[in-house]
Design a protein around this motif. Structure first.
Motif, PDB file in Angstrom:
ATOM      1  N   PRO A   1      47.290  39.463  58.292  1.00  0.00           N
ATOM      2  CA  PRO A   1      47.589  38.555  57.211  1.00  0.00           C
ATOM      3  C   PRO A   1      48.359  39.277  56.093  1.00  0.00           C
ATOM      4  O   PRO A   1      48.067  40.407  55.766  1.00  0.00           O
ATOM      5  N   GLU A   2      49.292  38.544  55.507  1.00  0.00           N
ATOM      6  CA  GLU A   2      50.111  39.083  54.426  1.00  0.00           C
ATOM      7  C   GLU A   2      49.319  39.062  53.123  1.00  0.00           C
ATOM      8  O   GLU A   2      48.678  38.079  52.775  1.00  0.00           O
ATOM      9  N   GLU A   3      49.369  40.193  52.396  1.00  0.00           N
ATOM     10  CA  GLU A   3      48.664  40.267  51.122  1.00  0.00           C
ATOM     11  C   GLU A   3      49.555  39.743  50.011  1.00  0.00           C
ATOM     12  O   GLU A   3      50.748  40.014  49.978  1.00  0.00           O
ATOM     13  N   HIS A   4      48.965  38.995  49.090  1.00  0.00           N
ATOM     14  CA  HIS A   4      49.682  38.485  47.927  1.00  0.00           C
ATOM     15  C   HIS A   4      49.114  39.141  46.686  1.00  0.00           C
ATOM     16  O   HIS A   4      47.900  39.288  46.566  1.00  0.00           O
ATOM     17  N   LYS A   5      50.008  39.519  45.781  1.00  0.00           N
ATOM     18  CA  LYS A   5      49.504  40.080  44.524  1.00  0.00           C
ATOM     19  C   LYS A   5      48.950  38.946  43.673  1.00  0.00           C
ATOM     20  O   LYS A   5      49.398  37.806  43.759  1.00  0.00           O
ATOM     21  N   ASN A   6      47.942  39.257  42.885  1.00  0.00           N
ATOM     22  CA  ASN A   6      47.371  38.248  42.001  1.00  0.00           C
ATOM     23  C   ASN A   6      48.384  37.885  40.927  1.00  0.00           C
ATOM     24  O   ASN A   6      49.072  38.748  40.391  1.00  0.00           O
ATOM     25  N   ALA A   7      48.484  36.626  40.618  1.00  0.00           N
ATOM     26  CA  ALA A   7      49.371  36.177  39.557  1.00  0.00           C
ATOM     27  C   ALA A   7      48.820  36.639  38.216  1.00  0.00           C
ATOM     28  O   ALA A   7      47.608  36.671  38.003  1.00  0.00           O
ATOM     29  N   THR A   8      49.724  37.015  37.331  1.00  0.00           N
ATOM     30  CA  THR A   8      49.310  37.381  35.984  1.00  0.00           C
ATOM     31  C   THR A   8      49.343  36.115  35.134  1.00  0.00           C
ATOM     32  O   THR A   8      50.378  35.496  34.959  1.00  0.00           O
ATOM     33  N   ILE A   9      48.186  35.712  34.654  1.00  0.00           N
ATOM     34  CA  ILE A   9      48.043  34.457  33.939  1.00  0.00           C
ATOM     35  C   ILE A   9      47.445  34.718  32.569  1.00  0.00           C
ATOM     36  O   ILE A   9      46.456  35.437  32.442  1.00  0.00           O
ATOM     37  N   CYS A  10      48.061  34.128  31.560  1.00  0.00           N
ATOM     38  CA  CYS A  10      47.554  34.225  30.196  1.00  0.00           C
ATOM     39  C   CYS A  10      47.157  32.836  29.713  1.00  0.00           C
ATOM     40  O   CYS A  10      47.941  31.897  29.802  1.00  0.00           O
ATOM     41  N   PHE A  11      45.940  32.728  29.247  1.00  0.00           N
ATOM     42  CA  PHE A  11      45.417  31.482  28.690  1.00  0.00           C
ATOM     43  C   PHE A  11      45.561  31.527  27.171  1.00  0.00           C
ATOM     44  O   PHE A  11      45.379  32.583  26.557  1.00  0.00           O
ATOM     45  N   TYR A  12      45.848  30.369  26.604  1.00  0.00           N
ATOM     46  CA  TYR A  12      46.010  30.265  25.159  1.00  0.00           C
ATOM     47  C   TYR A  12      45.178  29.124  24.623  1.00  0.00           C
ATOM     48  O   TYR A  12      45.250  27.998  25.116  1.00  0.00           O
ATOM     49  N   ARG A  17      41.469  26.367  13.131  1.00  0.00           N
ATOM     50  CA  ARG A  17      40.109  26.768  12.757  1.00  0.00           C
ATOM     51  C   ARG A  17      39.798  28.162  13.297  1.00  0.00           C
ATOM     52  O   ARG A  17      40.138  28.487  14.428  1.00  0.00           O
ATOM     53  N   ARG A  18      39.152  28.946  12.473  1.00  0.00           N
ATOM     54  CA  ARG A  18      38.785  30.303  12.863  1.00  0.00           C
ATOM     55  C   ARG A  18      37.560  30.279  13.768  1.00  0.00           C
ATOM     56  O   ARG A  18      36.601  29.561  13.506  1.00  0.00           O
ATOM     57  N   VAL A  55      44.633  31.800  19.165  1.00  0.00           N
ATOM     58  CA  VAL A  55      45.655  31.994  18.141  1.00  0.00           C
ATOM     59  C   VAL A  55      45.500  30.952  17.045  1.00  0.00           C
ATOM     60  O   VAL A  55      45.364  29.765  17.321  1.00  0.00           O
ATOM     61  N   GLN A  56      45.518  31.434  15.807  1.00  0.00           N
ATOM     62  CA  GLN A  56      45.563  30.555  14.648  1.00  0.00           C
ATOM     63  C   GLN A  56      47.008  30.557  14.156  1.00  0.00           C
ATOM     64  O   GLN A  56      47.450  31.545  13.569  1.00  0.00           O
ATOM     65  N   PRO A  57      47.746  29.480  14.416  1.00  0.00           N
ATOM     66  CA  PRO A  57      49.156  29.479  14.027  1.00  0.00           C
ATOM     67  C   PRO A  57      49.325  29.539  12.512  1.00  0.00           C
ATOM     68  O   PRO A  57      48.505  29.023  11.761  1.00  0.00           O
ATOM     69  N   ASP A  58      50.393  30.194  12.119  1.00  0.00           N
ATOM     70  CA  ASP A  58      50.742  30.307  10.709  1.00  0.00           C
ATOM     71  C   ASP A  58      51.698  29.170  10.365  1.00  0.00           C
ATOM     72  O   ASP A  58      52.726  28.999  11.016  1.00  0.00           O
ATOM     73  N   ASN A  59      51.369  28.412   9.343  1.00  0.00           N
ATOM     74  CA  ASN A  59      52.148  27.242   8.972  1.00  0.00           C
ATOM     75  C   ASN A  59      53.626  27.561   8.744  1.00  0.00           C
ATOM     76  O   ASN A  59      54.500  26.873   9.254  1.00  0.00           O
ATOM     77  N   GLN A  60      53.926  28.601   8.026  1.00  0.00           N
ATOM     78  CA  GLN A  60      55.316  28.933   7.693  1.00  0.00           C
ATOM     79  C   GLN A  60      56.089  29.456   8.896  1.00  0.00           C
ATOM     80  O   GLN A  60      57.261  29.181   9.062  1.00  0.00           O
ATOM     81  N   THR A  61      55.436  30.213   9.762  1.00  0.00           N
ATOM     82  CA  THR A  61      56.112  30.820  10.909  1.00  0.00           C
ATOM     83  C   THR A  61      56.299  29.846  12.058  1.00  0.00           C
ATOM     84  O   THR A  61      57.367  29.789  12.658  1.00  0.00           O
ATOM     85  N   HIS A  62      55.286  29.083  12.379  1.00  0.00           N
ATOM     86  CA  HIS A  62      55.290  28.325  13.620  1.00  0.00           C
ATOM     87  C   HIS A  62      55.685  26.854  13.491  1.00  0.00           C
ATOM     88  O   HIS A  62      56.180  26.275  14.445  1.00  0.00           O
ATOM     89  N   PHE A  63      55.456  26.239  12.351  1.00  0.00           N
ATOM     90  CA  PHE A  63      55.768  24.814  12.251  1.00  0.00           C
ATOM     91  C   PHE A  63      55.991  24.406  10.801  1.00  0.00           C
ATOM     92  O   PHE A  63      55.260  23.585  10.260  1.00  0.00           O
TER      93      PHE A  63
END
Length: 107
Positions: A1-12, A17-18, A55-63
């Motif tokens: 069987p062919e080996e597959h590398k695990n996918a690199t996944i980032c959850f956000y 709110r803190r 992540v707590q988005p920054d009002n001025q930077t993100h939106f």
């Protein structure tokens, strides 16, 4: 069987709110739901070798001209670009009132 590398996944999880600490039983009992779901999602990603960013988005930077919900997209795109495909091949947005119920990996 062919080996597959695990996918690199980032959850956000993106919220204005803190989150609080979950270091002892008292802090867990007093935690708000977004902190508890963060804790549950952290267990899931650690179990499968993924990453989780709250992540707590920054009002001025993100939106500066929009409501907070629009910031979520920019936060995730900026982070994925910064980390690169070697570290985060895929990005998953999960609401702060949701958690992964399955123990199965995504990939």
């Amino acid at each position: 069987p062919e080996e597959h590398k695990n996918a690199t996944i980032c959850f956000y999880m993106v919220d204005t709110r803190r989150k609080s600490s979950l270091r002892n039983i008292t802090s867990i009992l007093n935690a708000r739901f977004w902190t508890l779901t963060y804790g549950l999602n952290r267990f899931y990603v650690e179990d499968h070798g993924y990453e989780l960013d709250y992540v707590q988005p920054d009002n001025q930077t993100h939106f500066p001209e929009r409501k907070v919900g629009w910031g979520k997209v920019k936060v995730i795109i900026d982070s994925l670009r910064e980390k690169g495909p070697e570290r985060c091949e895929y990005g998953v947005s999960i609401d702060t009132d949701a958690f992964m119920r399955s123990s199965e990996p995504l990939a």
